[in-house]
Scaffold this motif. Sequence first.
Motif, mmCIF file in Angstrom:
data_model
loop_
_atom_site.group_PDB
_atom_site.id
_atom_site.type_symbol
_atom_site.label_atom_id
_atom_site.label_comp_id
_atom_site.label_asym_id
_atom_site.label_seq_id
_atom_site.Cartn_x
_atom_site.Cartn_y
_atom_site.Cartn_z
ATOM 1 N N GLY A 340 -34.860 56.156 -11.792
ATOM 2 C CA GLY A 340 -34.135 54.895 -11.781
ATOM 3 C C GLY A 340 -35.008 53.672 -11.784
ATOM 4 N N GLY A 341 -36.240 53.787 -12.274
ATOM 5 C CA GLY A 341 -37.153 52.650 -12.299
ATOM 6 C C GLY A 341 -37.107 51.922 -13.620
ATOM 7 N N PRO A 342 -37.838 50.806 -13.744
ATOM 8 C CA PRO A 342 -37.849 50.014 -14.992
ATOM 9 C C PRO A 342 -38.723 50.675 -16.067
ATOM 10 C CG PRO A 342 -39.312 49.021 -13.382
ATOM 11 C CD PRO A 342 -38.635 50.155 -12.670
ATOM 12 N N LEU A 343 -38.345 50.467 -17.322
ATOM 13 C CA LEU A 343 -39.124 50.986 -18.438
ATOM 14 C C LEU A 343 -40.189 49.971 -18.838
ATOM 15 C CD1 LEU A 343 -36.248 52.414 -20.685
ATOM 16 C CD2 LEU A 343 -37.496 53.539 -18.822
ATOM 17 N N GLN A 344 -41.303 50.469 -19.343
ATOM 18 C CA GLN A 344 -42.403 49.601 -19.767
ATOM 19 C C GLN A 344 -42.588 49.700 -21.281
ATOM 20 O OE1 GLN A 344 -44.003 47.527 -17.716
ATOM 21 N NE2 GLN A 344 -42.691 48.274 -16.049
ATOM 22 N N PRO A 345 -42.893 48.588 -21.944
ATOM 23 C CA PRO A 345 -43.122 48.622 -23.398
ATOM 24 C C PRO A 345 -44.450 49.299 -23.717
ATOM 25 C CG PRO A 345 -43.595 46.443 -22.547
ATOM 26 C CD PRO A 345 -43.022 47.214 -21.393
ATOM 27 N N PHE A 346 -44.534 49.834 -24.931
ATOM 28 C CA PHE A 346 -45.794 50.422 -25.373
ATOM 29 C C PHE A 346 -46.702 49.312 -25.885
ATOM 30 C CE2 PHE A 346 -48.403 51.917 -28.950
ATOM 31 C CZ PHE A 346 -49.205 52.813 -28.258
ATOM 32 N N ALA A 347 -47.932 49.289 -25.412
ATOM 33 C CA ALA A 347 -48.910 48.296 -25.854
ATOM 34 C C ALA A 347 -50.286 48.947 -25.857
ATOM 35 C CB ALA A 347 -48.906 47.070 -24.938
ATOM 36 N N TYR A 348 -50.966 48.856 -26.989
ATOM 37 C CA TYR A 348 -52.305 49.446 -27.073
ATOM 38 C C TYR A 348 -53.107 48.722 -28.147
ATOM 39 C CZ TYR A 348 -56.078 52.731 -28.003
ATOM 40 O OH TYR A 348 -57.314 53.293 -28.190
#
Length: 434
Positions: A340-348
């Motif tokens: 139930g936590g927040p999603l993070q965007p993909f960044a690389y």
Amino acid sequence: MSKRIVIIGGGYVGLYAAVRLQQRLRRGEAEVTLVNPENFMVYRPLLPEVASGTLEPRHAVVPLRAVLGGTRFVAGRMSAVDTERRTVSVEPEAGPALELPYDELVLGMGAVAKLLPVPGLADFGIGFNSLAEAAHLRDHVLRQLEIASATTDPELRRCALTFVFVGGGYTGVEAIAELQDMAVDVLAGYPEIQPAEMRWVLVEAMDRILTTVSKDLADRSVEELRGRGIDVRLGTQLKSGEKGHMELSDGDEFDAGTLVWVAGTRPSPLANEIGLPVDERGRIQVDETLRVHGHPDIWAAGDCAAVPDTVRGGLCPPTAQFAVRQGRRIGDNLVARVRGGPLQPFAYRSRGEFVTLGKNKAVGEVLGRKVHGPLAWAARRAYYAMQIPTWNRTIRVLGDWLVGMPFGHDVVNLDSREEPREAFQEAAGKHSKI
């Protein structure tokens, strides 16, 4: 009730997502199932060295069952997805189809060779997208040397010693460089053949090779290849390869005993067949967290997905560097979904690129600095040895390289492994006639 997570594909995305889940999930939080036709993942950056014989084929793969001890593995191919019932249909190698229910679905089907309607390509061409094709190509090149050394027919000899590679991307450049290096090295065992008799041709439709690296590195690669006698044809297309007769768009025609097709890949056709949103190239459309548009319980990444590049803009390139990190990001976001936590965007942001051009030869760019020659070659090998999953495989790869450094290439041709039952069938046929 624990979440049911199904992962389709055992390549970079599938493997690294499953490993991340295995590392971070607590007992009972989720049941993870991975579906893949083979029980191994091919570490594709090492295929050119498998083809040149500097690396044992088995050491360029990662055994999925051994690495994913906490994950259920199913050997099969996905045939359909029912997004309403949340089920995946899988066709195993034998027996009836399976239906796997899911709460979260990860799609990492990868890509397949992008074939064009070139006459003769399907019958005469050799691909370079799998472990079997890389091993076969090495045997094929050695067989052409055997043909040339034994024949008294000058036309057959010239044909056998002509090798054509179509496609100037990473795969094409590295494959032709490694195999040409191998062929020159083994000629000591073929006193009937002079190095100048061999003809190696790289055909690229665009006006440059290696479009994903800087132009400086691409130009240096062309200079290196041409300096070794490889004929690099830029802005040129293969019009026909029927019966081994090559016709190029620049008007040149000649016979060749080898035609290797490495002119890019396209997303797995499944991406366009399962009813999910795709772009004009057939890639599944995802948001910055790698979830499929309109389907919050389905994730996609790698070659089969159009992944937004949040660092440079546009879309992420279809390289191993990005696919590995995308797999890990999906794993982390799935853990967040479970808890139930927040999603993070993909960044690389890419740290650099390497292109191998044979033994002790490579070009590269690391943290903005350009390197070439033995230093780049050693750095590339060290990087990939450390990146291949499991210390077991890392040690085996390093062992192959260290043992092979003071010795030349092996000239043994094992093409008989492609038809392992041929001798048995011949014997059985002869016996039946007695």
